[in-house]
Design a protein around this motif. Structure first.
Motif, PDB file in Angstrom:
ATOM      1  N   MET A   1      -0.923  10.629  13.437  1.00 46.74           N
ATOM      2  CA  MET A   1      -0.257   9.494  14.132  1.00 46.74           C
ATOM      3  C   MET A   1       1.286  10.046  14.683  1.00 46.74           C
ATOM      4  O   MET A   1       1.826   9.573  15.583  1.00 46.74           O
ATOM      5  CB  MET A   1       0.066   8.243  13.116  1.00 46.74           C
ATOM      6  CG  MET A   1      -1.084   7.419  12.999  1.00 46.74           C
ATOM      7  SD  MET A   1      -2.161   7.056  14.529  1.00 46.74           S
ATOM      8  CE  MET A   1      -1.285   5.557  14.925  1.00 46.74           C
ATOM      9  N   ASN A  18       4.913   8.319   2.569  1.00 50.55           N
ATOM     10  CA  ASN A  18       3.659   8.294   2.880  1.00 50.55           C
ATOM     11  C   ASN A  18       2.765   9.416   2.040  1.00 50.55           C
ATOM     12  O   ASN A  18       1.652   9.302   1.679  1.00 50.55           O
ATOM     13  CB  ASN A  18       3.656   8.482   4.527  1.00 50.55           C
ATOM     14  CG  ASN A  18       3.654   7.044   5.032  1.00 50.55           C
ATOM     15  OD1 ASN A  18       3.036   6.154   4.808  1.00 50.55           O
ATOM     16  ND2 ASN A  18       4.861   7.001   5.725  1.00 50.55           N
ATOM     17  N   CYS A  26      -3.475   6.814  -2.957  1.00 50.89           N
ATOM     18  CA  CYS A  26      -3.309   5.646  -2.562  1.00 50.89           C
ATOM     19  C   CYS A  26      -3.085   4.482  -3.556  1.00 50.89           C
ATOM     20  O   CYS A  26      -3.285   3.319  -3.469  1.00 50.89           O
ATOM     21  CB  CYS A  26      -4.363   5.112  -1.290  1.00 50.89           C
ATOM     22  SG  CYS A  26      -4.293   6.275   0.013  1.00 50.89           S
ATOM     23  N   LEU A  42       5.626   3.230  13.676  1.00 53.62           N
ATOM     24  CA  LEU A  42       4.784   4.211  13.001  1.00 53.62           C
ATOM     25  C   LEU A  42       3.910   3.749  11.903  1.00 53.62           C
ATOM     26  O   LEU A  42       2.836   3.390  11.846  1.00 53.62           O
ATOM     27  CB  LEU A  42       5.069   5.562  12.520  1.00 53.62           C
ATOM     28  CG  LEU A  42       4.407   6.392  11.796  1.00 53.62           C
ATOM     29  CD1 LEU A  42       3.284   6.929  12.581  1.00 53.62           C
ATOM     30  CD2 LEU A  42       5.239   7.642  11.394  1.00 53.62           C
ATOM     31  N   TYR A  45       1.433   1.054  13.302  1.00 52.59           N
ATOM     32  CA  TYR A  45       0.273   1.908  13.914  1.00 52.59           C
ATOM     33  C   TYR A  45      -0.624   2.349  12.721  1.00 52.59           C
ATOM     34  O   TYR A  45      -1.873   2.009  12.823  1.00 52.59           O
ATOM     35  CB  TYR A  45       0.823   3.042  14.756  1.00 52.59           C
ATOM     36  CG  TYR A  45       1.362   3.020  16.098  1.00 52.59           C
ATOM     37  CD1 TYR A  45       0.470   2.250  17.142  1.00 52.59           C
ATOM     38  CD2 TYR A  45       2.434   3.695  16.506  1.00 52.59           C
ATOM     39  CE1 TYR A  45       0.901   2.374  18.193  1.00 52.59           C
ATOM     40  CE2 TYR A  45       2.884   3.493  17.938  1.00 52.59           C
ATOM     41  CZ  TYR A  45       1.985   3.119  18.860  1.00 52.59           C
ATOM     42  OH  TYR A  45       2.540   2.893  19.909  1.00 52.59           O
ATOM     43  N   LEU A  46       0.155   2.684  11.714  1.00 55.20           N
ATOM     44  CA  LEU A  46      -0.639   3.062  10.632  1.00 55.20           C
ATOM     45  C   LEU A  46      -1.487   1.918   9.940  1.00 55.20           C
ATOM     46  O   LEU A  46      -2.586   1.872   9.513  1.00 55.20           O
ATOM     47  CB  LEU A  46      -0.023   3.797   9.379  1.00 55.20           C
ATOM     48  CG  LEU A  46       0.540   5.055   9.668  1.00 55.20           C
ATOM     49  CD1 LEU A  46       1.470   5.537   8.832  1.00 55.20           C
ATOM     50  CD2 LEU A  46      -0.479   6.163   9.877  1.00 55.20           C
ATOM     51  N   THR A  47      -0.928   0.869  10.040  1.00 57.33           N
ATOM     52  CA  THR A  47      -1.530  -0.270   9.389  1.00 57.33           C
ATOM     53  C   THR A  47      -2.406  -0.737  10.199  1.00 57.33           C
ATOM     54  O   THR A  47      -3.752  -1.060   9.564  1.00 57.33           O
ATOM     55  CB  THR A  47      -0.382  -1.536   9.204  1.00 57.33           C
ATOM     56  OG1 THR A  47       0.737  -1.093   8.487  1.00 57.33           O
ATOM     57  CG2 THR A  47      -0.996  -2.922   8.710  1.00 57.33           C
ATOM     58  N   GLU A  49      -4.390   1.191  12.249  1.00 60.92           N
ATOM     59  CA  GLU A  49      -5.485   1.915  12.035  1.00 60.92           C
ATOM     60  C   GLU A  49      -6.290   1.739  10.743  1.00 60.92           C
ATOM     61  O   GLU A  49      -7.479   1.839  10.876  1.00 60.92           O
ATOM     62  CB  GLU A  49      -4.967   3.512  12.193  1.00 60.92           C
ATOM     63  CG  GLU A  49      -4.508   3.769  13.596  1.00 60.92           C
ATOM     64  CD  GLU A  49      -5.543   3.898  14.703  1.00 60.92           C
ATOM     65  OE1 GLU A  49      -6.573   4.455  14.394  1.00 60.92           O
ATOM     66  OE2 GLU A  49      -5.635   3.447  15.820  1.00 60.92           O
ATOM     67  N   MET A  50      -5.687   1.476   9.768  1.00 64.86           N
ATOM     68  CA  MET A  50      -6.453   1.382   8.449  1.00 64.86           C
ATOM     69  C   MET A  50      -7.002   0.062   8.278  1.00 64.86           C
ATOM     70  O   MET A  50      -8.094  -0.031   7.630  1.00 64.86           O
ATOM     71  CB  MET A  50      -5.064   1.396   7.269  1.00 64.86           C
ATOM     72  CG  MET A  50      -4.462   2.622   7.020  1.00 64.86           C
ATOM     73  SD  MET A  50      -5.860   3.824   6.704  1.00 64.86           S
ATOM     74  CE  MET A  50      -6.228   3.371   5.128  1.00 64.86           C
ATOM     75  N   LEU A  60      -1.601  -1.092   1.866  1.00 64.35           N
ATOM     76  CA  LEU A  60      -0.438   0.106   2.369  1.00 64.35           C
ATOM     77  C   LEU A  60       0.967   0.265   1.582  1.00 64.35           C
ATOM     78  O   LEU A  60       1.283  -0.995   1.098  1.00 64.35           O
ATOM     79  CB  LEU A  60      -0.367   0.001   3.903  1.00 64.35           C
ATOM     80  CG  LEU A  60      -1.725   0.226   4.628  1.00 64.35           C
ATOM     81  CD1 LEU A  60      -1.476  -0.107   5.933  1.00 64.35           C
ATOM     82  CD2 LEU A  60      -2.361   1.401   4.300  1.00 64.35           C
TER      83      LEU A  60
END
Length: 67
Positions: A1, A18, A26, A42, A45-47, A49-50, A60
């Motif tokens: 990302m 992260n 995790c 960011l 975006y990560l949230t 995507e997950m 997360l």
């Protein structure tokens, strides 16, 4: 990302948080607080995507606690 959003405005602290979360499988309850607009983007975006992979967004590490 990071390739997608770039490194500008992303702190080493945010990246390290992260990485620690991922390295712990995790499950370490890492508190990663996005401080800049780039870090917020960011994290978003990560949230997303997950969530697309079927993971709940509450899983997360993104949280900002008042001190």
């Amino acid at each position: 990302m990071l390739d997608k959003v770039g490194h500008k405005g992303i702190s080493e602290t945010f990246i390290a948080g992260n990485r620690a979360f991922i390295a712990a499988g995790c499950s370490n309850g890492a508190d990663v607080c996005p401080q800049t607009s780039q870090e917020i983007n960011l994290a978003n975006y990560l949230t997303i995507e997950m969530m697309n992979f079927g993971t709940a967004s509450s899983f997360l590490p993104f949280i900002c606690r008042s001190r």
